[in-house]
Structures are given as structure tokens and as C-alpha cells.
Design a protein around this motif. Structure first.
Motif, PDB file in Angstrom:
ATOM      1  N   ALA A  44       2.572  -8.058 -43.852  1.00  0.00           N
ATOM      2  CA  ALA A  44       1.310  -7.475 -44.329  1.00  0.00           C
ATOM      3  C   ALA A  44       1.565  -6.203 -45.131  1.00  0.00           C
ATOM      4  O   ALA A  44       0.953  -5.976 -46.182  1.00  0.00           O
ATOM      5  N   ALA A  45       2.486  -5.368 -44.658  1.00  0.00           N
ATOM      6  CA  ALA A  45       2.803  -4.124 -45.365  1.00  0.00           C
ATOM      7  C   ALA A  45       3.361  -4.429 -46.751  1.00  0.00           C
ATOM      8  O   ALA A  45       2.999  -3.777 -47.740  1.00  0.00           O
ATOM      9  N   GLY A  46       4.227  -5.425 -46.839  1.00  0.00           N
ATOM     10  CA  GLY A  46       4.795  -5.795 -48.132  1.00  0.00           C
ATOM     11  C   GLY A  46       3.753  -6.299 -49.107  1.00  0.00           C
ATOM     12  O   GLY A  46       3.769  -5.949 -50.294  1.00  0.00           O
ATOM     13  N   ALA A  47       2.831  -7.126 -48.628  1.00  0.00           N
ATOM     14  CA  ALA A  47       1.777  -7.672 -49.492  1.00  0.00           C
ATOM     15  C   ALA A  47       0.867  -6.568 -50.017  1.00  0.00           C
ATOM     16  O   ALA A  47       0.518  -6.548 -51.206  1.00  0.00           O
ATOM     17  N   PHE A  48       0.481  -5.640 -49.150  1.00  0.00           N
ATOM     18  CA  PHE A  48      -0.372  -4.519 -49.572  1.00  0.00           C
ATOM     19  C   PHE A  48       0.324  -3.691 -50.652  1.00  0.00           C
ATOM     20  O   PHE A  48      -0.260  -3.357 -51.689  1.00  0.00           O
ATOM     21  N   ALA A 322       1.819   1.344 -43.996  1.00  0.00           N
ATOM     22  CA  ALA A 322       1.137   0.152 -43.484  1.00  0.00           C
ATOM     23  C   ALA A 322       1.925  -0.452 -42.327  1.00  0.00           C
ATOM     24  O   ALA A 322       1.338  -0.889 -41.323  1.00  0.00           O
ATOM     25  N   TYR A 323       3.254  -0.473 -42.443  1.00  0.00           N
ATOM     26  CA  TYR A 323       4.077  -1.039 -41.371  1.00  0.00           C
ATOM     27  C   TYR A 323       3.895  -0.263 -40.074  1.00  0.00           C
ATOM     28  O   TYR A 323       3.674  -0.848 -39.008  1.00  0.00           O
ATOM     29  N   ASP A 324       3.987   1.052 -40.158  1.00  0.00           N
ATOM     30  CA  ASP A 324       3.830   1.873 -38.956  1.00  0.00           C
ATOM     31  C   ASP A 324       2.429   1.728 -38.363  1.00  0.00           C
ATOM     32  O   ASP A 324       2.262   1.640 -37.138  1.00  0.00           O
ATOM     33  N   MET A 325       1.411   1.687 -39.222  1.00  0.00           N
ATOM     34  CA  MET A 325       0.031   1.597 -38.731  1.00  0.00           C
ATOM     35  C   MET A 325      -0.262   0.236 -38.093  1.00  0.00           C
ATOM     36  O   MET A 325      -0.912   0.150 -37.056  1.00  0.00           O
ATOM     37  N   ILE A 326       0.225  -0.838 -38.729  1.00  0.00           N
ATOM     38  CA  ILE A 326      -0.010  -2.173 -38.173  1.00  0.00           C
ATOM     39  C   ILE A 326       0.769  -2.341 -36.869  1.00  0.00           C
ATOM     40  O   ILE A 326       0.284  -2.976 -35.922  1.00  0.00           O
TER      41      ILE A 326
END
Length: 344
Positions: A44-48, A322-326
Motif C-alpha cells: 500500500a505504501a508503494g502504491a501511494f 505510509a508504511y509506518d502508519m499502516i
């Protein structure tokens, strides 16, 4: 022990959110394996991150590959030209392949980084627990992710390289634009490339990619974790802190490895360039670096670097944040804690 923790979390959340759906959802998240949560968070982080900078990525590829009509333009003029001939959608040409690649790439990159880091900590205690471990784990994780997803990167580059006039605005630059694209989509790229050279052709340019990604991926994680360690604990979870550390990590890591990225892009699109149709220009990375320097000038090794600086700052910053938040949303414990829970 794991089930009791899950039920406790479910009860706590249910106290704030009434309804059986909330209980089921929280329990399901709690029972997911840690590596699955890391895959989801990384993908998800990569896509964002990739979609946020897609227009800059498209422009960078056009400058790196010296596409007809773009090699003498700057960033702003290139963006204007894309908009003029292809409209807003032109900024996102190849982004479908890019996202299709980045989701498994980022998922594998972040997840295998956690796995390799955990393995190093458990099996190589002499290295300690500092950023050197992040450097090694990040490098190997980057190489693993590249090998698993490289054909999608090849497809993204070939699609982004094509410039087609969709608005009928051919004028003085008529010769520089194609009437019809060479490829009509990701599937078409795979079929055509495989037909031309088999599996080996799908990995054209993987050499400079691996040589570049190993130090870049390692430096990115090393710098990010090193910077975070210097941040006071009360600010560790600050979004601004994560964005800043991620931006600096991407900026410094990319600068050292950028010429290899230029070689990779030119190797990926060489069959689309009329002057060398059907002939391989670069047999390996060193020859590519030497040939570009000799025929195009050393500045070409840094073509698009300015736009890459503009792109890499938000891209890496958004990705890490995004990675840390998810991971927080999925309640992923630190690797050491995750191991102790599973062992119990």
C-alpha cells in the motif's frame, strides 16, 4: 497467549465502537501473521508513493532515454509538451505497470527487509543492533524485490518511453512523435519482448539495476533508521519527522547510484530507438557507462537528476510514512517483540 491478547484488544475496541462487526474486524487483524501485515503495509505504501509522483517519473524517463523531441527540453517544458500532446492522462502513461510492479516490489522490499534484519540480529550478534544491520538487510531486500518484479519495471519503462500525439496537434515537432504506439499495454509488452528474446529479454538491464539497488536500498534504510535514532522519543511517531527522515534518506541514497539508473533505462528502450533497432548497444553496465559518457557526454549520466530530486523526496517520504502508519493501524509489533509473542 496470542488468543488472549486478541480477545483483550477486541473487548477494548468494542468499548468504544459498539457492534459485532468491530469485534470481528479487530480479531481478524490480530490473528494475521506479522509478515502478511508487513506485505500489506509495504504494498500500500508503494502504491501511494508511486502514484503521487507519476507525472515526474514519466518526465524523468523521457529525459533519461533521450526521447525524440524531449532530449533538449527541461523539466517544465517537458511537462507542458506531454500535456499538450497527450493530455492529463499522458502524465500517468505507464503508471498502471508501475503500480502493478511497485505493489509486490514494495511489499517484498519492506517485508524481506524485516525478515533479513531479524535473521541478522539473531545469527550475527557481533554486528550489534545499529544502522549497519539496516544497511545489510535493506541491500539484500532490495535485490530480492528487484529480481522478483523486474519484468514489470521493463514494461513500465517501455510504455512511458512512447509519446503519441492524441490531440492532433502535430506541427513543427511532427517527426518527433509516433502516430501509433509500439505497445498497447503491459500484456502486449510481455508478449513482444518474450517473442524477441525469451526470458532473458524480460531481464534486459537488470545488471545495472541490481548494482544500483543494492547500495541504494541499503543506504535508504540505513539513513532513515540512523536519522530516527537521533530524534527525541516523544517525536518518534510524528508524521513530519517521518517525512523529513524519509526525504533525506531518499535524497542521499539516490545521488550515489543515479548514473546506473540512466544506463538501465537506456538498455530497456534500446530496441525502440530507430538508430539501433535490433542491435544491442550495451553488453554490460560498465560498457553502458563508458558509451554514454563518450557519445552523449558525462552530463547525460545525470539527465533527469533534478526532477529525480523533486520526485524522490515526496516518493520516499510518503513511502516510509505510509508504511509506518499502516503498520501502526495493523498493530504490527517490532520484530523482536513479534518473535517473543509467537514463541510464547
Amino acid at each position: 497467549m496470542g488468543s488472549s491478547q486478541g480477545s483483550t484488544l477486541s473487548t477494548n475496541v468494542a468499548g468504544f465502537v459498539d457492534g459485532s462487526t468491530a469485534r470481528t474486524e479487530v480479531s481478524y487483524i490480530d490473528t494475521m501473521p506479522v509478515y502478511v501485515k508487513e506485505l500489506i503495509a509495504g504494498g500500500a505504501a508503494g502504491a501511494f508513493a508511486k502514484t503521487a509522483v507519476a507525472p515526474l517519473e514519466r518526465t524523468k524517463i523521457l529525459l533519461q532515454t533521450r526521447t525524440e523531441g524531449f532530449h533538449s527540453l527541461g523539466v517544465y517544458q517537458s511537462l507542458k509538451k506531454i500535456l499538450k500532446h497527450e493530455g492529463v492522462l499522458g502524465f500517468y502513461k505507464g503508471n498502471g505497470a508501475s503500480v502493478l510492479r511497485i505493489v509486490p516490489y514494495a511489499a517484498l522490499h519492506f517485508m524481506t527487509y524485516e525478515q533479513y534484519r531479524s535473521w541478522i540480529l539473531n545469527n550475527c550478534p557481533a554486528l550489534g543492533t545499529g544502522p549497519v544491520v539496516d544497511l545489510l538487510a535493506g541491500s539484500v531486500a532490495g535485490g530480492t524485490a528487484v529480481l522478483c518484479t523486474y519484468p514489470l519495471d521493463l514494461a513500465r519503462t517501455k510504455l512511458a518511453y512512447q509519446v503519441v500525439d492524441l490531440r492532433g496537434s502535430f506541427r513543427s515537432d511532427m517527426r518527433s512523435l509516433q502516430a501509433q504506439p509500439a505497445y498497447n499495454g503491459i500484456k502486449d509488452v510481455f508478449k513482444s519482448v518474450y517473442k524477441e528474446g525469451g526470458v532473458r529479454a524480460l531481464y534486459r538491464g537488470v545488471g545495472p539495476t541490481l548494482i544500483g539497488i543494492l547500495p541504494y536500498a541499503g543506504l535508504k534504510f540505513y539513513i532513515y533508521e540512523k536519522l530516527k535514532r537521533h530524534v527525541p522519543e516523544e517525536h518518534q511517531k510524528s508524521i513530519a519527522m517521518r517525512l523529513s527522515c524519509g526525504a533525506l534518506a531518499g535524497l542521499l541514497g539516490q545521488t550515489f547510484t543515479y548514473p546506473l539508473d540512466v544506463v538501465r533505462r537506456q538498455m530497456q528502450v534500446e530496441n525502440l530507438q530507430p538508430s539501433i533497432q535490433g542491435n544491442a548497444r550495451y553488453r554490460n553496465t560498465l560498457e553502458g557507462l563508458a558509451t554514454i559518457t563518450r557519445n552523449q557526454g558525462w552530463r547525460q549520466l545525470f539527465a533527469g537528476l533534478s526532477i529525480n530530486y523533486i520526485k524522490i523526496v515526496p516518493s520516499v517520504a510518503i513511502g516510509f510514512t505510509a508504511y509506518d502508519m499502516i503498520k501502526s493501524w495493523l498493530r504490527v509489533p517490532p520484530r523482536q517483540k513479534a518473535q517473543s509473542i509467537s514463541a510464547a
